[in-house]
Design a protein around this motif. Structure first.
Motif, PDB file in Angstrom:
ATOM      1  N   SER A 110     -12.357  -2.716 -13.040  1.00 25.47           N
ATOM      2  CA  SER A 110     -11.496  -3.896 -13.087  1.00 25.47           C
ATOM      3  C   SER A 110     -10.031  -3.498 -13.188  1.00 25.47           C
ATOM      4  N   PRO A 111      -9.187  -3.947 -12.241  1.00 21.56           N
ATOM      5  CA  PRO A 111      -7.761  -3.602 -12.312  1.00 21.56           C
ATOM      6  C   PRO A 111      -7.104  -4.050 -13.618  1.00 21.56           C
ATOM      7  N   VAL A 112      -7.574  -5.128 -14.191  1.00 22.01           N
ATOM      8  CA  VAL A 112      -6.924  -5.640 -15.402  1.00 22.01           C
ATOM      9  C   VAL A 112      -7.182  -4.751 -16.611  1.00 22.01           C
ATOM     10  N   ALA A 113      -8.081  -3.790 -16.481  1.00 21.96           N
ATOM     11  CA  ALA A 113      -8.362  -2.883 -17.589  1.00 21.96           C
ATOM     12  C   ALA A 113      -7.298  -1.810 -17.750  1.00 21.96           C
ATOM     13  N   TYR A 114      -6.382  -1.718 -16.793  1.00 23.31           N
ATOM     14  CA  TYR A 114      -5.403  -0.637 -16.785  1.00 23.31           C
ATOM     15  C   TYR A 114      -4.011  -1.158 -17.113  1.00 23.31           C
ATOM     16  N   ASP A 115      -3.312  -0.376 -17.940  1.00 24.29           N
ATOM     17  CA  ASP A 115      -2.008  -0.797 -18.436  1.00 24.29           C
ATOM     18  C   ASP A 115      -0.851  -0.296 -17.593  1.00 24.29           C
ATOM     19  N   TYR A 116      -1.055   0.816 -16.909  1.00 21.22           N
ATOM     20  CA  TYR A 116       0.043   1.461 -16.196  1.00 21.22           C
ATOM     21  C   TYR A 116      -0.378   1.735 -14.761  1.00 21.22           C
ATOM     22  N   TRP A 117       0.560   1.524 -13.836  1.00 27.65           N
ATOM     23  CA  TRP A 117       0.288   1.682 -12.421  1.00 27.65           C
ATOM     24  C   TRP A 117       1.381   2.491 -11.743  1.00 27.65           C
ATOM     25  N   GLY A 118       0.965   3.314 -10.791  1.00 25.96           N
ATOM     26  CA  GLY A 118       1.903   3.979  -9.919  1.00 25.96           C
ATOM     27  C   GLY A 118       2.301   3.061  -8.769  1.00 25.96           C
ATOM     28  N   GLN A 119       3.192   3.536  -7.925  1.00 20.85           N
ATOM     29  CA  GLN A 119       3.766   2.684  -6.885  1.00 20.85           C
ATOM     30  C   GLN A 119       2.934   2.639  -5.612  1.00 20.85           C
ATOM     31  N   GLY A 120       1.952   3.475  -5.476  1.00 24.16           N
ATOM     32  CA  GLY A 120       1.108   3.463  -4.290  1.00 24.16           C
ATOM     33  C   GLY A 120       1.565   4.447  -3.234  1.00 24.16           C
ATOM     34  N   THR A 121       0.586   4.974  -2.523  1.00 26.72           N
ATOM     35  CA  THR A 121       0.877   5.875  -1.404  1.00 26.72           C
ATOM     36  C   THR A 121      -0.053   5.492  -0.253  1.00 26.72           C
ATOM     37  N   LEU A 122       0.491   5.415   0.951  1.00 22.11           N
ATOM     38  CA  LEU A 122      -0.248   4.904   2.097  1.00 22.11           C
ATOM     39  C   LEU A 122      -1.061   6.010   2.753  1.00 22.11           C
ATOM     40  N   VAL A 123      -2.329   5.708   2.947  1.00 24.07           N
ATOM     41  CA  VAL A 123      -3.236   6.585   3.687  1.00 24.07           C
ATOM     42  C   VAL A 123      -3.681   5.851   4.944  1.00 24.07           C
ATOM     43  N   THR A 124      -3.456   6.472   6.087  1.00 17.51           N
ATOM     44  CA  THR A 124      -3.859   5.887   7.357  1.00 17.51           C
ATOM     45  C   THR A 124      -4.797   6.851   8.059  1.00 17.51           C
ATOM     46  N   VAL A 125      -5.995   6.373   8.380  1.00 15.56           N
ATOM     47  CA  VAL A 125      -6.994   7.200   9.048  1.00 15.56           C
ATOM     48  C   VAL A 125      -7.192   6.651  10.451  1.00 15.56           C
ATOM     49  N   SER A 126      -6.893   7.461  11.435  1.00 21.05           N
ATOM     50  CA  SER A 126      -7.021   7.024  12.823  1.00 21.05           C
ATOM     51  C   SER A 126      -8.396   7.405  13.373  1.00 21.05           C
ATOM     52  N   SER A 127      -8.866   6.573  14.281  1.00 18.33           N
ATOM     53  CA  SER A 127     -10.205   6.826  14.850  1.00 18.33           C
ATOM     54  C   SER A 127     -10.131   7.707  16.083  1.00 18.33           C
TER      55      SER A 127
END
Length: 127
Positions: A110-127
């Motif tokens: 559950s995302p609400v269980a976490y107090d601290y978050w990073g900003q995110g990093t994009l992963v793109t997988v091409s076929s």
């Protein structure tokens, strides 16, 4: 606590990437650190988490990544890694790391269980 996620990029299907989540501030090796991902137009979903022994211990993965993704931790560097192998186009998403001093095994997805978050990093997988 500040979290900095990095390591995302563009990779072909079947390839690998390693994401890093570097923690700073009032961190502790007892914190649980999780990875979530969010594809465009979709909810943020659980990928995996390393739970401290204090709160039950162990590493839990979502079924969709089990056997392909591995979470590891370098306490000396205050960094948690997400090794992603055999990547698929459906793994394309922004990946976030999150931390909590008190999450328990029954609530790790559950995302609400976490107090601290990073900003995110994009992963793109091409076929």
């Amino acid at each position: 606590v500040q979290l900095q996620a990095s390591g995302g990029g563009l990779v072909q299907a079947g390839g690998s990437l390693r994401l890093s989540c570097a923690a700073s501030g009032r961190t502790s090796s007892s914190y649980a650190v999780a990875w979530f991902r969010q594809a465009p137009g979709m909810d943020r979903v659980f990928v995996g988490v390393g739970v401290s022994n204090r709160h039950g211990g162990g590493i839990v993965y979502a079924d969709s990544v089990k056997g392909r993704f591995t979470i590891s931790r370098d306490n000396a560097r205050n960094t948690v890694y997400l090794q992603m192998n055999s990547l698929r186009p459906e793994d394309t998403a922004v990946y976030y790391c999150a931390a909590s001093p008190s999450v328990i095994l029954s609530n790790v997805a559950s995302p609400v269980a976490y107090d601290y978050w990073g900003q995110g990093t994009l992963v793109t997988v091409s076929s």
